[in-house]
Design a protein around this motif. Structure first.
Motif, PDB file in Angstrom:
ATOM      1  N   THR A 226       0.836  -1.211   0.000  1.00  0.00           N
ATOM      2  CA  THR A 226       0.000   0.000   0.000  1.00  0.00           C
ATOM      3  C   THR A 226       0.865   1.254   0.000  1.00  0.00           C
ATOM      4  O   THR A 226       0.339   2.366   0.043  1.00  0.00           O
ATOM      5  N   GLN A 227       2.171   1.091  -0.075  1.00  0.00           N
ATOM      6  CA  GLN A 227       3.067   2.235   0.081  1.00  0.00           C
ATOM      7  C   GLN A 227       3.272   3.042  -1.189  1.00  0.00           C
ATOM      8  O   GLN A 227       3.864   4.112  -1.156  1.00  0.00           O
ATOM      9  N   VAL A 228       2.792   2.536  -2.313  1.00  0.00           N
ATOM     10  CA  VAL A 228       2.927   3.308  -3.551  1.00  0.00           C
ATOM     11  C   VAL A 228       1.924   4.453  -3.575  1.00  0.00           C
ATOM     12  O   VAL A 228       2.267   5.610  -3.811  1.00  0.00           O
ATOM     13  N   ASP A 229       0.654   4.149  -3.323  1.00  0.00           N
ATOM     14  CA  ASP A 229      -0.372   5.199  -3.375  1.00  0.00           C
ATOM     15  C   ASP A 229      -1.451   5.021  -2.318  1.00  0.00           C
ATOM     16  O   ASP A 229      -2.521   5.613  -2.415  1.00  0.00           O
ATOM     17  N   GLY A 230      -1.177   4.206  -1.310  1.00  0.00           N
ATOM     18  CA  GLY A 230      -2.144   4.023  -0.232  1.00  0.00           C
ATOM     19  C   GLY A 230      -3.179   2.957  -0.490  1.00  0.00           C
ATOM     20  O   GLY A 230      -3.951   2.612   0.403  1.00  0.00           O
ATOM     21  N   LEU A 231      -3.199   2.404  -1.698  1.00  0.00           N
ATOM     22  CA  LEU A 231      -4.158   1.369  -2.069  1.00  0.00           C
ATOM     23  C   LEU A 231      -3.416   0.052  -2.276  1.00  0.00           C
ATOM     24  O   LEU A 231      -2.245   0.063  -2.685  1.00  0.00           O
ATOM     25  N   PRO A 232      -4.045  -1.079  -2.025  1.00  0.00           N
ATOM     26  CA  PRO A 232      -3.375  -2.366  -2.268  1.00  0.00           C
ATOM     27  C   PRO A 232      -2.981  -2.499  -3.737  1.00  0.00           C
ATOM     28  O   PRO A 232      -3.825  -2.383  -4.626  1.00  0.00           O
ATOM     29  N   HIS A 233      -1.710  -2.715  -3.981  1.00  0.00           N
ATOM     30  CA  HIS A 233      -1.167  -2.699  -5.333  1.00  0.00           C
ATOM     31  C   HIS A 233      -0.252  -3.903  -5.483  1.00  0.00           C
ATOM     32  O   HIS A 233       0.763  -4.002  -4.794  1.00  0.00           O
ATOM     33  N   ARG A 234      -0.599  -4.834  -6.391  1.00  0.00           N
ATOM     34  CA  ARG A 234       0.229  -6.028  -6.569  1.00  0.00           C
ATOM     35  C   ARG A 234       1.304  -5.763  -7.609  1.00  0.00           C
ATOM     36  O   ARG A 234       1.005  -5.319  -8.727  1.00  0.00           O
ATOM     37  N   MET A 235       2.561  -6.051  -7.256  1.00  0.00           N
ATOM     38  CA  MET A 235       3.689  -5.760  -8.136  1.00  0.00           C
ATOM     39  C   MET A 235       4.879  -6.635  -7.772  1.00  0.00           C
ATOM     40  O   MET A 235       4.868  -7.314  -6.742  1.00  0.00           O
ATOM     41  N   MET A 240      12.977  -0.375  -5.448  1.00  0.00           N
ATOM     42  CA  MET A 240      12.115   0.796  -5.366  1.00  0.00           C
ATOM     43  C   MET A 240      10.955   0.548  -4.404  1.00  0.00           C
ATOM     44  O   MET A 240      10.610   1.411  -3.586  1.00  0.00           O
ATOM     45  N   VAL A 241      10.368  -0.627  -4.460  1.00  0.00           N
ATOM     46  CA  VAL A 241       9.277  -0.961  -3.541  1.00  0.00           C
ATOM     47  C   VAL A 241       9.802  -0.991  -2.114  1.00  0.00           C
ATOM     48  O   VAL A 241       9.158  -0.470  -1.185  1.00  0.00           O
ATOM     49  N   ASP A 242      10.971  -1.566  -1.928  1.00  0.00           N
ATOM     50  CA  ASP A 242      11.572  -1.594  -0.586  1.00  0.00           C
ATOM     51  C   ASP A 242      11.801  -0.173  -0.069  1.00  0.00           C
ATOM     52  O   ASP A 242      11.545   0.122   1.102  1.00  0.00           O
ATOM     53  N   ALA A 243      12.277   0.715  -0.953  1.00  0.00           N
ATOM     54  CA  ALA A 243      12.540   2.098  -0.549  1.00  0.00           C
ATOM     55  C   ALA A 243      11.249   2.811  -0.165  1.00  0.00           C
ATOM     56  O   ALA A 243      11.210   3.570   0.810  1.00  0.00           O
ATOM     57  N   LEU A 244      10.193   2.579  -0.941  1.00  0.00           N
ATOM     58  CA  LEU A 244       8.902   3.201  -0.631  1.00  0.00           C
ATOM     59  C   LEU A 244       8.391   2.733   0.728  1.00  0.00           C
ATOM     60  O   LEU A 244       7.836   3.520   1.500  1.00  0.00           O
ATOM     61  N   LEU A 301       5.373   6.264 -12.109  1.00  0.00           N
ATOM     62  CA  LEU A 301       6.200   5.207 -11.533  1.00  0.00           C
ATOM     63  C   LEU A 301       6.188   3.976 -12.436  1.00  0.00           C
ATOM     64  O   LEU A 301       7.185   3.265 -12.563  1.00  0.00           O
ATOM     65  N   LEU A 302       5.043   3.710 -13.063  1.00  0.00           N
ATOM     66  CA  LEU A 302       4.942   2.604 -13.998  1.00  0.00           C
ATOM     67  C   LEU A 302       5.689   2.905 -15.291  1.00  0.00           C
ATOM     68  O   LEU A 302       6.365   2.033 -15.849  1.00  0.00           O
ATOM     69  N   LYS A 303       5.597   4.145 -15.749  1.00  0.00           N
ATOM     70  CA  LYS A 303       6.278   4.514 -16.994  1.00  0.00           C
ATOM     71  C   LYS A 303       7.779   4.325 -16.878  1.00  0.00           C
ATOM     72  O   LYS A 303       8.445   3.889 -17.834  1.00  0.00           O
ATOM     73  N   ALA A 304       8.336   4.666 -15.718  1.00  0.00           N
ATOM     74  CA  ALA A 304       9.775   4.548 -15.528  1.00  0.00           C
ATOM     75  C   ALA A 304      10.251   3.138 -15.864  1.00  0.00           C
ATOM     76  O   ALA A 304      11.294   2.952 -16.501  1.00  0.00           O
ATOM     77  N   SER A 305       9.484   2.132 -15.458  1.00  0.00           N
ATOM     78  CA  SER A 305       9.853   0.743 -15.745  1.00  0.00           C
ATOM     79  C   SER A 305       9.364   0.288 -17.113  1.00  0.00           C
ATOM     80  O   SER A 305      10.131  -0.231 -17.931  1.00  0.00           O
ATOM     81  N   MET A 306       8.069   0.499 -17.388  1.00  0.00           N
ATOM     82  CA  MET A 306       7.440  -0.090 -18.568  1.00  0.00           C
ATOM     83  C   MET A 306       7.879   0.552 -19.886  1.00  0.00           C
ATOM     84  O   MET A 306       7.837  -0.079 -20.943  1.00  0.00           O
ATOM     85  N   VAL A 307       8.295   1.820 -19.839  1.00  0.00           N
ATOM     86  CA  VAL A 307       8.709   2.531 -21.054  1.00  0.00           C
ATOM     87  C   VAL A 307      10.206   2.789 -21.057  1.00  0.00           C
ATOM     88  O   VAL A 307      10.902   2.528 -22.039  1.00  0.00           O
ATOM     89  N   GLU A 308      10.721   3.301 -19.940  1.00  0.00           N
ATOM     90  CA  GLU A 308      12.113   3.726 -19.887  1.00  0.00           C
ATOM     91  C   GLU A 308      13.060   2.628 -19.412  1.00  0.00           C
ATOM     92  O   GLU A 308      14.283   2.785 -19.480  1.00  0.00           O
ATOM     93  N   GLY A 309      12.517   1.538 -18.899  1.00  0.00           N
ATOM     94  CA  GLY A 309      13.360   0.447 -18.438  1.00  0.00           C
ATOM     95  C   GLY A 309      14.069   0.711 -17.130  1.00  0.00           C
ATOM     96  O   GLY A 309      14.978  -0.025 -16.736  1.00  0.00           O
ATOM     97  N   ARG A 310      13.629   1.729 -16.390  1.00  0.00           N
ATOM     98  CA  ARG A 310      14.294   2.130 -15.148  1.00  0.00           C
ATOM     99  C   ARG A 310      13.613   1.450 -13.964  1.00  0.00           C
ATOM    100  O   ARG A 310      12.847   2.071 -13.224  1.00  0.00           O
ATOM    101  N   THR A 311      13.904   0.189 -13.780  1.00  0.00           N
ATOM    102  CA  THR A 311      13.287  -0.528 -12.667  1.00  0.00           C
ATOM    103  C   THR A 311      13.828  -0.074 -11.319  1.00  0.00           C
ATOM    104  O   THR A 311      13.253  -0.390 -10.274  1.00  0.00           O
ATOM    105  N   ASP A 312      14.940   0.677 -11.341  1.00  0.00           N
ATOM    106  CA  ASP A 312      15.497   1.180 -10.087  1.00  0.00           C
ATOM    107  C   ASP A 312      14.669   2.318  -9.514  1.00  0.00           C
ATOM    108  O   ASP A 312      14.674   2.552  -8.300  1.00  0.00           O
ATOM    109  N   ILE A 313      13.934   3.043 -10.378  1.00  0.00           N
ATOM    110  CA  ILE A 313      13.129   4.171  -9.898  1.00  0.00           C
ATOM    111  C   ILE A 313      11.650   3.988 -10.204  1.00  0.00           C
ATOM    112  O   ILE A 313      10.846   4.859  -9.893  1.00  0.00           O
ATOM    113  N   GLY A 314      11.276   2.865 -10.822  1.00  0.00           N
ATOM    114  CA  GLY A 314       9.877   2.633 -11.170  1.00  0.00           C
ATOM    115  C   GLY A 314       9.320   1.429 -10.454  1.00  0.00           C
ATOM    116  O   GLY A 314      10.004   0.757  -9.683  1.00  0.00           O
TER     117      GLY A 314
END
Length: 353
Positions: A226-235, A240-244, A301-314
């Motif tokens: 729930t740390q991405v936007d307060g809602l349950p989010h499966r990923m 990045m998730v750990d940092a959030l 946050l999704l674009k960073a990974s899905m488009v730019e390939g930046r899984t470190d920040i997405g």
């Protein structure tokens, strides 16, 4: 191409097979949607991450690539939802799907124009509501599904909804092969919806290095936060998730402001619209202001990974089935395989007579 597989879903939408490629932001663009449609599935174009002008251009691009029916996924709570509906109607799109329940008026407007309306729901009462309002079908996503999700498994939620409504029900959350399609049909569904499985195809525009991370994931590497936007989010669990999840309120607010600014530039939305969209998601939920901002612009946050390939920040939205997927077929190969597997599974069932 194998013989058509007729269900209430194929009759309703005009597609060849009862398989839906769901509308994933930054993933379900014209290339994937047209490939899915040409394979005989119902491809759904994701519009929430597009400007209004880009949506019209994307619809026309899909149309230039396929003669098959396809759909557009819309955010019913977006400030410009009415304008986007107008584009769907004017461009002759066959299906409008919604991540959140559309209003009675929005459903009526689409149906009057001959558009098939298919909202997604995560609870029986929501299915009953949209069915009463005139929805043509409903997609039911269980907790196994990627992105924003609930906590009820598809195997529990699906039969509840099938028994509660008299419109076609599409099962989503946990599906990736023909055995799953056969199981869904046995439950009374008219077809299946898949996101992660279509993301992991050769027709998907997701960077190859990102696909490789999905393919390497095990079932245990897919988490709900729930740390991405307060809602349950499966990923997928990533640094990045750990940092959030370790972030304090101040750092979360700063990160939210940076992403909100980027999303404004991407879509042309103003700060007032961002806040209104975020507050629409906040309704009835205990979210901080940083979460409200992130709820409005999580797409970056999704674009960073899905488009730019930046899984470190997405972030990398994912269904649990990522842990079961090990290849990248084309959409055509995938759909044909699913239909062959489904037919084999159905033929192999013991004769109950």
């Amino acid at each position: 191409m194998s013989e058509p597989f007729r269900t209430a879903l194929t009759d309703l939408t005009g597609v060849r097979y009862p398989v839906v490629q769901t509308g994933m932001g930054w993933v379900a663009g014209p290339r994937l949607v047209s490939a899915s449609a040409n394979a005989g599935a119902l491809g759904i174009l994701a519009s929430a991450t597009m400007s209004v002008e880009r949506l019209r251009a994307a619809v026309r691009e899909v149309r230039s690539r396929t003669d098959a029916p396809f759909g557009v996924n819309l955010r019913a709570d977006a400030e410009d939802a009415g304008e986007r509906v107008r584009i769907v109607v004017e461009e002759g799109v066959r299906v409008a799907s919604f991540a959140l329940a559309p209003s009675r008026d929005l459903i009526a407007r689409l149906k009057d124009a001959g558009v098939v309306v298919i909202p997604s729901v995560g609870a029986r009462r929501h299915a009953e509501k949209v069915a009463a309002w005139g929805a043509d079908a409903v997609m039911v996503q269980g907790g196994e599904g990627g992105g924003h999700t609930g906590n009820v498994a598809t195997t529990v939620l699906l039969p509840q909804v099938v028994d509660a409504v008299d419109i076609p029900v599409i099962a989503a959350g946990g599906f990736h092969d023909g055995r799953g399609l056969a199981a869904a049909l046995a439950y009374g569904a008219a077809g299946i919806g898949m996101g992660t499985r279509f993301l992991l195809t050769s027709d998907s525009t997701v960077p190859e290095a990102v696909k490789a991370k999905y393919l390497a994931a095990t079932v245990k590497d897919v988490t709900v936060t729930t740390q991405v936007d307060g809602l349950p989010h499966r990923m997928l669990r990533t640094p990045m998730v750990d940092a959030l999840e370790r972030s304090g309120r101040l750092s979360s607010l700063w990160r939210a402001l940076r992403h909100a600014s980027a999303f404004r530039k991407e879509t042309g939305a103003g700060w007032p619209q961002l806040m209104r969209d975020g507050l629409a998601l906040k309704h009835g939920k205990d979210l901080t202001w940083s979460q409200v901002l992130l709820a409005a612009n999580t797409p970056m946050l999704l674009k960073a990974s899905m488009v730019e390939g930046r899984t470190d920040i997405g972030v990398m939205a994912s269904g649990q089935v990522a842990g079961l997927i090990g290849d990248l077929p084309s959409c055509s190969e995938l759909v044909e395989r699913i239909m062959d597997e489904a037919r084999t599974a159905l033929r192999s069932l013991p004769d109950a007579g």
